[in-house]
Enzyme design. Sequence first.
Site, PDB file in Angstrom:
ATOM      1  N   GLN A 494     -14.642  -1.130  -4.822  1.00 46.05           N
ATOM      2  CA  GLN A 494     -14.342  -0.498  -3.960  1.00 46.05           C
ATOM      3  C   GLN A 494     -13.342   0.775  -4.595  1.00 46.05           C
ATOM      4  O   GLN A 494     -12.473   0.372  -5.135  1.00 46.05           O
ATOM      5  CB  GLN A 494     -13.710  -1.283  -2.666  1.00 46.05           C
ATOM      6  N   SER A 497      -8.071   3.258  -3.275  1.00 40.22           N
ATOM      7  CA  SER A 497      -6.914   3.679  -3.823  1.00 40.22           C
ATOM      8  C   SER A 497      -6.614   4.650  -4.826  1.00 40.22           C
ATOM      9  O   SER A 497      -7.570   4.534  -5.854  1.00 40.22           O
ATOM     10  CB  SER A 497      -6.004   2.353  -4.238  1.00 40.22           C
ATOM     11  N   SER A 529     -10.598  -3.805  -8.018  1.00 39.95           N
ATOM     12  CA  SER A 529     -11.374  -5.073  -8.456  1.00 39.95           C
ATOM     13  C   SER A 529     -12.768  -4.910  -8.624  1.00 39.95           C
ATOM     14  O   SER A 529     -13.590  -4.540  -7.963  1.00 39.95           O
ATOM     15  CB  SER A 529     -10.686  -6.390  -7.789  1.00 39.95           C
ATOM     16  N   GLU A 612     -12.132  -6.017   5.550  1.00 40.67           N
ATOM     17  CA  GLU A 612     -11.395  -6.694   4.591  1.00 40.67           C
ATOM     18  C   GLU A 612     -10.304  -7.523   5.094  1.00 40.67           C
ATOM     19  O   GLU A 612      -9.978  -8.523   4.598  1.00 40.67           O
ATOM     20  CB  GLU A 612     -11.022  -5.531   3.634  1.00 40.67           C
ATOM     21  N   GLU A 733       4.532  -4.424   4.432  1.00 37.39           N
ATOM     22  CA  GLU A 733       5.148  -3.177   5.088  1.00 37.39           C
ATOM     23  C   GLU A 733       4.393  -2.241   5.762  1.00 37.39           C
ATOM     24  O   GLU A 733       4.724  -2.045   7.107  1.00 37.39           O
ATOM     25  CB  GLU A 733       6.144  -2.606   4.245  1.00 37.39           C
TER      26      GLU A 733
END
Length: 748
Positions: A494, A497, A529, A612, A733
């Site tokens: 994936q 990010s 990953s 996910e 968070e």
Amino acid sequence: MPLPLNDEHRDLAASVAAFARRTAPVEATRARFAEYAAGGRPDSWDALLPLGLHCLHLPEEYGGGGAGLPELAVVVEQLGKALFPGPYLPTVLASAVVASAGTDGEAGRGSRNPAGELLTAFAEGATGALVAGRGLSAARSGDGWTVSGTTGPVLGLPGAEIVIARADVEGRPGESLWFRLAEGPSAAVDAADGTDLTRSVGRLGLDAHRVEEERTLRGLTPARVDLTVNALLAAEASGITDWCLDTAVEHARNRVQFGRPVGAFQAVQHKAAMMLVRSEIACAAAWDAARAAGQPPLQQELAAAQAALTALPLAVDTALECVTVLGGIGFTWEHDAHLYWRRAISVASAAGAEEGWATRLGEAALKGRRDFSFVGEDDLAELRTQVGNTLEEVLALAEDEVTSSGWAMGRGGPRRALLAEAGLVAPHYPPPYGLGAGPAEQAVIGEEFARRGLNQPTTVIGEWVLPTLLVHGTVAQQERFIGPTLRGEVIWCQLFSEPGAGSDLAGLSTKARKVPGGWSLSGQKVWNSLAHEADWGVCLARTDSDVPKHQGLSYFLVDMRSAGVDVRPLRQATGLSEFNEVFLDDVFVPDECLVAEPGHGWRLAVTTLSNERLSMGSTKLHHGSADRIRRLLETGGHDAGRQETVRALGRGTAREIALSALNLRSVLARMSNLDVGAEISVLKVYNTLAQREGSRELLRLLGPLGCVVDPDADHVIDHIGLPAVLFGGGTIEIQLNVIAQRVLGLPR
């Protein structure tokens, strides 16, 4: 979500809540604290009896409603949320314990049935109290017993018409005498100033109190008594957390400071979101205990102890957080928050010390595990046979899967191909890729794999990608990628990010420029990953910089062997390289590898991320698991004593049982067509917190052994690897922001 998971229980909860609001408002309760401390009943007691709320759990032949512990827990939760005063909870604790003894066994030397007589009296409206703790001892005396001693504080004891008590039998460790208390000079009730101002509490003192055989109760097992008591205390705790959450959220929405609702401040949002997490976990723990009635004794032991370790402390913590969200007003005598806080402390204390329950749960966890199956062995027999036959064929084939060096799935062979052809790699997918299996069917399939010692196959990142293609991909994309992935021929990564856009995914800067026949992608991705082993990656890139950031993103399928793709492993603090950064330098992606239309990438990314988080919210802990503590006990690889290690196992087991209970509730809610609401985010948050606490607990046990890395156990590296789950799929968070804004409706 409160305890009910079906329409009947939801209707019951709604009617009880309406009854409590109408007949026992808190302002009326405040005026009678002294009466309740002395054992008085509320005015609404006489209105409660005709509704049968006091006896719905008792057998019909004795005047009860014939329901069970789960139904009683629903009532207790709602009355707890209403701060219903007086002897209700102490009474149903006593009557439910008596009901668990049965009424068909030996009743003593006469023909009277003491359990049946007590149940009849409870059904007719008698109040009661249960003395189940330590302090009393019993000695044989002729054809009866002599009981002496003084108990600790007991809820509802002053004013109770029927007192059911337990005494330790002298000379017989582990054996108890259960009996009905008789009035007289040898029995004294000493009323105390209760923490909870809305019900009585007192100590029982007995001085050579005579107990005739006809007043003894048989058939009470420690496991069932503990389960009954803890399930009901936990149900009330769940109601308390629900009230505290509602109260805090309402205040945060409406209280204005510095020109803004206080709920717009992130610190308050995170407090409120964590209150929701605690409330959901407390509810799941109470629900799991209530459903354990009728299960084998070990299952009852596990469920009872986890309720005491989970729901009851969480109610205390949530009540305190409610006060802190309310601010100074919540710390006043006039606000109701302290009354709920007091009750939370009272019910948690009534169950006994947490450390004792941690020890008991740890010892029980060494004997077995909590069962979370929800289909019977004879259910879906045709599917069981079908799956079983396929798996027997699989076992007849040689194991030829090429294993991965990291987290990636192994490359498939004939075994994997057979499973894919049978729809058993992803049975929840629609045909022809799966079986369209619902939760019950998936459970049966999982049981058949486990029965044969086979692990269910996984596509790892593909489990998040393929659902997106099933919903948004073209037929050609589905045919090209889904089957090969299920067969283990394609491994995915994936590419979402970025160094400057992790949690703020919509702020990514990777560009996709339109070129003849496709797109040219340039940018940098990070924390990817499996990228070093992947054949294909799903990549989010910006195709339009002139529109708001969510609207200009597109979703691409990238061949990881394309020119311009540079994968560089990232060495983590653990010393391992499980993640990567990926550089895209004018990487060509053909038009047929754009999923949906340009600018639709955010909608597709949400599909991927939701899958996910559902996967990552499962009950398997990668770090700090209870299994690691079990291994410490087996190998002696720790510096702490056995008892301390067993307690740590108990705490870890409680966290894992609570997660499993919440997960099962989510499944059953879906089967009942209920809105599962916040469960996915709650699972993610609590899963991460459980891993962090469990991993830290391991370090506390290691002592000096934590100074070295043990290649056979790697408990220290297990802790150092925590950031992988603390960051992955959205930090705690970020998840708390999602809960606060999207679930609780607090202002942005």
